[in-house]
Write a protein that holds these residues in place. Structure first.
Motif, mmCIF file in Angstrom:
data_model
loop_
_atom_site.group_PDB
_atom_site.id
_atom_site.type_symbol
_atom_site.label_atom_id
_atom_site.label_comp_id
_atom_site.label_asym_id
_atom_site.label_seq_id
_atom_site.Cartn_x
_atom_site.Cartn_y
_atom_site.Cartn_z
ATOM 1 N N ASP A 1 0.822 -1.212 0.000
ATOM 2 C CA ASP A 1 0.000 0.000 0.000
ATOM 3 C C ASP A 1 0.858 1.264 0.000
ATOM 4 O OD1 ASP A 1 0.932 -0.510 2.540
ATOM 5 O OD2 ASP A 1 -0.981 -0.186 3.557
ATOM 6 N N PHE B 1 3.410 4.163 -2.183
ATOM 7 C CA PHE B 1 3.337 4.954 -3.418
ATOM 8 C C PHE B 1 4.713 4.969 -4.071
ATOM 9 C CE2 PHE B 1 -0.029 6.548 -0.780
ATOM 10 C CZ PHE B 1 -1.053 6.873 -1.664
ATOM 11 N N THR C 1 -3.651 4.921 -8.907
ATOM 12 C CA THR C 1 -2.821 5.509 -7.852
ATOM 13 C C THR C 1 -2.416 4.453 -6.826
ATOM 14 O OG1 THR C 1 -4.887 6.088 -6.731
ATOM 15 C CG2 THR C 1 -3.825 7.823 -8.008
ATOM 16 N N GLY C 2 -1.305 4.703 -6.175
ATOM 17 C CA GLY C 2 -0.844 3.810 -5.117
ATOM 18 C C GLY C 2 -1.697 3.939 -3.861
ATOM 19 N N GLY C 3 -1.185 3.370 -2.759
ATOM 20 C CA GLY C 3 -1.935 3.409 -1.508
ATOM 21 C C GLY C 3 -2.628 2.085 -1.245
ATOM 22 N N GLY C 4 -3.569 2.120 -0.305
ATOM 23 C CA GLY C 4 -4.186 0.890 0.172
ATOM 24 C C GLY C 4 -5.586 0.658 -0.366
ATOM 25 N N ASP D 1 6.923 20.131 -7.580
ATOM 26 C CA ASP D 1 7.781 18.959 -7.792
ATOM 27 C C ASP D 1 7.897 18.143 -6.500
ATOM 28 O OD1 ASP D 1 9.636 17.335 -9.343
ATOM 29 O OD2 ASP D 1 11.140 18.109 -7.950
ATOM 30 N N ILE E 1 6.410 16.217 -3.980
ATOM 31 C CA ILE E 1 5.119 15.514 -3.979
ATOM 32 C C ILE E 1 4.366 15.713 -2.659
ATOM 33 C CG2 ILE E 1 4.102 13.184 -4.022
ATOM 34 C CD1 ILE E 1 6.146 12.506 -6.243
ATOM 35 N N LEU E 2 5.096 15.668 -1.559
ATOM 36 C CA LEU E 2 4.474 15.854 -0.248
ATOM 37 C C LEU E 2 3.837 17.244 -0.135
ATOM 38 C CD1 LEU E 2 4.465 13.728 1.919
ATOM 39 C CD2 LEU E 2 6.297 14.962 3.083
ATOM 40 N N TYR F 1 0.601 17.346 -2.057
ATOM 41 C CA TYR F 1 -0.476 16.746 -1.242
ATOM 42 C C TYR F 1 -1.007 17.786 -0.253
ATOM 43 C CZ TYR F 1 -0.179 11.681 -2.347
ATOM 44 O OH TYR F 1 -0.249 10.447 -2.942
ATOM 45 N N ILE G 1 1.521 11.426 5.191
ATOM 46 C CA ILE G 1 1.826 11.825 3.831
ATOM 47 C C ILE G 1 0.582 12.346 3.114
ATOM 48 C CG2 ILE G 1 2.692 10.894 1.620
ATOM 49 C CD1 ILE G 1 3.878 8.541 3.226
ATOM 50 N N ASN G 2 -0.538 11.690 3.335
ATOM 51 C CA ASN G 2 -1.645 11.915 2.396
ATOM 52 C C ASN G 2 -3.020 11.819 3.043
ATOM 53 O OD1 ASN G 2 -1.096 9.199 2.847
ATOM 54 N ND2 ASN G 2 -2.008 8.551 0.926
ATOM 55 N N ASN H 1 -6.112 10.288 0.517
ATOM 56 C CA ASN H 1 -5.839 10.899 -0.780
ATOM 57 C C ASN H 1 -4.704 10.163 -1.472
ATOM 58 O OD1 ASN H 1 -7.442 13.666 -0.419
ATOM 59 N ND2 ASN H 1 -6.457 13.119 1.510
ATOM 60 N N ALA H 2 -4.750 10.114 -2.789
ATOM 61 C CA ALA H 2 -3.732 9.368 -3.531
ATOM 62 C C ALA H 2 -3.431 10.084 -4.834
ATOM 63 C CB ALA H 2 -4.217 7.947 -3.809
ATOM 64 N N GLN H 3 -2.165 10.096 -5.174
ATOM 65 C CA GLN H 3 -1.715 10.890 -6.322
ATOM 66 C C GLN H 3 -0.874 10.061 -7.284
ATOM 67 O OE1 GLN H 3 1.489 14.389 -6.602
ATOM 68 N NE2 GLN H 3 -0.106 14.897 -5.117
ATOM 69 N N THR H 4 -1.038 10.343 -8.562
ATOM 70 C CA THR H 4 -0.117 9.794 -9.563
ATOM 71 C C THR H 4 0.258 10.924 -10.509
ATOM 72 O OG1 THR H 4 0.221 8.080 -11.250
ATOM 73 C CG2 THR H 4 -1.962 9.048 -11.152
ATOM 74 N N ARG H 5 1.377 10.740 -11.157
ATOM 75 C CA ARG H 5 1.830 11.735 -12.141
ATOM 76 C C ARG H 5 2.137 11.003 -13.439
ATOM 77 N NH1 ARG H 5 4.991 16.349 -8.979
ATOM 78 N NH2 ARG H 5 3.465 16.596 -7.298
#
Lengths: 111, 255
Positions: free
Chosen positions: A34, A36, B78-81, B104, B106-107, B110, B133-134, B146-150
């Motif tokens: 889980d 990123f 997106t990653g995460g659980g 740039d 990422i944190l 968020y 983090i999120n 929350n989850a992010q991808t680029r």
């Protein structure tokens, strides 16, 4: 021989790794979890490159591959992943020793 | 700053596959330069379990239980659980990577994006804060993940705000090794996660939450919204991705 293990990392994320080895070489290593990783494809490329690594160098290889820019990890570090993979490889090695000891063909062990 | 506003939940809820596909279609649209940066609100029907990009569906989700209860199960971009989407409002935001909110770091991005959620919750009378983090937390418990991808030169972040919480139902759909651990996991979620219903002692509906979150985002980002629904091209792309990616075992079981 395949081994799967769960590895909790500080902060609460869970790595679920699977390592398949044969004759001291990694055939396949999968890192689920889980966490990123940016970019996601960069993570998968690093994961694919673990195949072919000698088992006793798996941790070292993982540490180097998952630290490679521009890959950025959140929730699990390259050393967390290396630790989990080392643990799984050791488990697979133990299964193999067990299988050899019992004279039965190894068919894959499950943690 | 100008932001396009898409309220997908106004006409009702969408399936998980169509929701995830719409997020990706908007990412593609912004990436091509066909859309300005966009904020979208949405809801889910039927309920859906999503797993993070790097998770294994087989390892995380009781797919048979989902099927028998009419709950979808799909992999996110997106990653995460794993997340059980039922009583919630969800937002997504797509920004080109040169946008001020898409730093740039990422944190930091968020934090900037979640500040809109924090302010929106404030408008509902909930004092919340960003928890790296999120997460966004209120009263010491998580209320928003929350989850992010680029990808393709853009940032896509999606996140939930819980309107209600039903951990028993959630864990009836997720894989847990034993019944004893299931009980423990349910207790942990109750201790660590909250919802607007729990915090305010009343029901907050989708429309009220969307209004508050939209206004909160506008205030804290200095954004001006231009409401514009999906274009026919975006609709078609979302439909195609829902069918070909997010409903396909090839994607959902790819890891």
């Amino acid at each position: 021989m395949t081994a799967r293990i769960d590895h909790k990392v500080p902060g609460g994320k869970l790595l679920r790794v699977e390592v398949e080895i044969e004759s001291g070489v990694v055939l396949r290593a999968l890192v689920h979890g889980d966490f990123f990783a940016h970019p996601e494809e960069g993570f998968e490329a690093a994961e694919a490159e673990l195949a072919g690594s000698p088992v006793d160098r798996l941790g070292e290889a993982a540490l180097s591959l998952f630290s490679r820019p521009p890959l950025r990890l959140f929730g699990a570090s390259p050393s967390d992943i290396a630790d989990a993979l080392r643990e799984a490889a050791a488990r697979a090695g133990a299964f193999m020793a067990l299988a050899a000891g019992s004279q039965e063909p190894g068919e894959g062990g499950r943690a | 700053m100008k932001l396009r506003l898409v309220d997908s939940g106004l006409g009702g809820a969408l399936t998980g596959a169509l929701n995830m596909a719409t997020d990706e279609a908007l990412l593609d649209s912004v990436s091509r330069g066909d859309s300005p940066p966009v904020l979208r609100f949405y809801r889910w029907h039927p309920p859906c379990v999503t797993i993070g990009y790097f998770q294994s569906l087989e390892a995380e989700v009781d797919v048979d239980a989902c099927r028998s209860r009419g709950v979808d199960a799909i992999r996110r971009l997106t990653g995460g659980g794993a997340v059980f989407h039922s009583e919630e409002i969800t937002y997504s935001i797509v920004l080109p990577l040169d946008h001020p909110l898409a730093t740039d770091d990422i944190l930091e991005s968020y934090r900037l994006i979640c500040s809109g959620v924090v302010r929106g919750l404030g408008r509902l009378g909930v004092e919340a804060s960003f928890e790296p983090i999120n997460d966004v937390a209120a009263g010491g418990k998580k209320i928003s993940g929350n989850a992010q991808t680029r990808r393709k030169g853009c940032l896509l972040q999606h996140g939930t705000v819980l309107l209600g919480l039903d951990p028993e139902r959630m864990f009836s759909l997720l894989k847990v090794p034993t019944e004893k651990l299931k009980g423990k996991a349910i207790d942990e979620v109750k201790a660590r996660v909250t919802s607007l219903r729990d915090l305010l002692g009343r029901e907050v509906g989708y429309e009220e939450a969307a209004e508050a979150l939209g206004r909160g985002c506008a205030e804290v980002w200095g954004a001006e919204f231009e409401p514009r629904a999906l274009s026919p091209v975006e609709e078609a792309e979302a439909g195609r991705l829902a069918a070909e990616r997010f409903s396909s075992p090839g994607w959902n079981r790819k890891r």
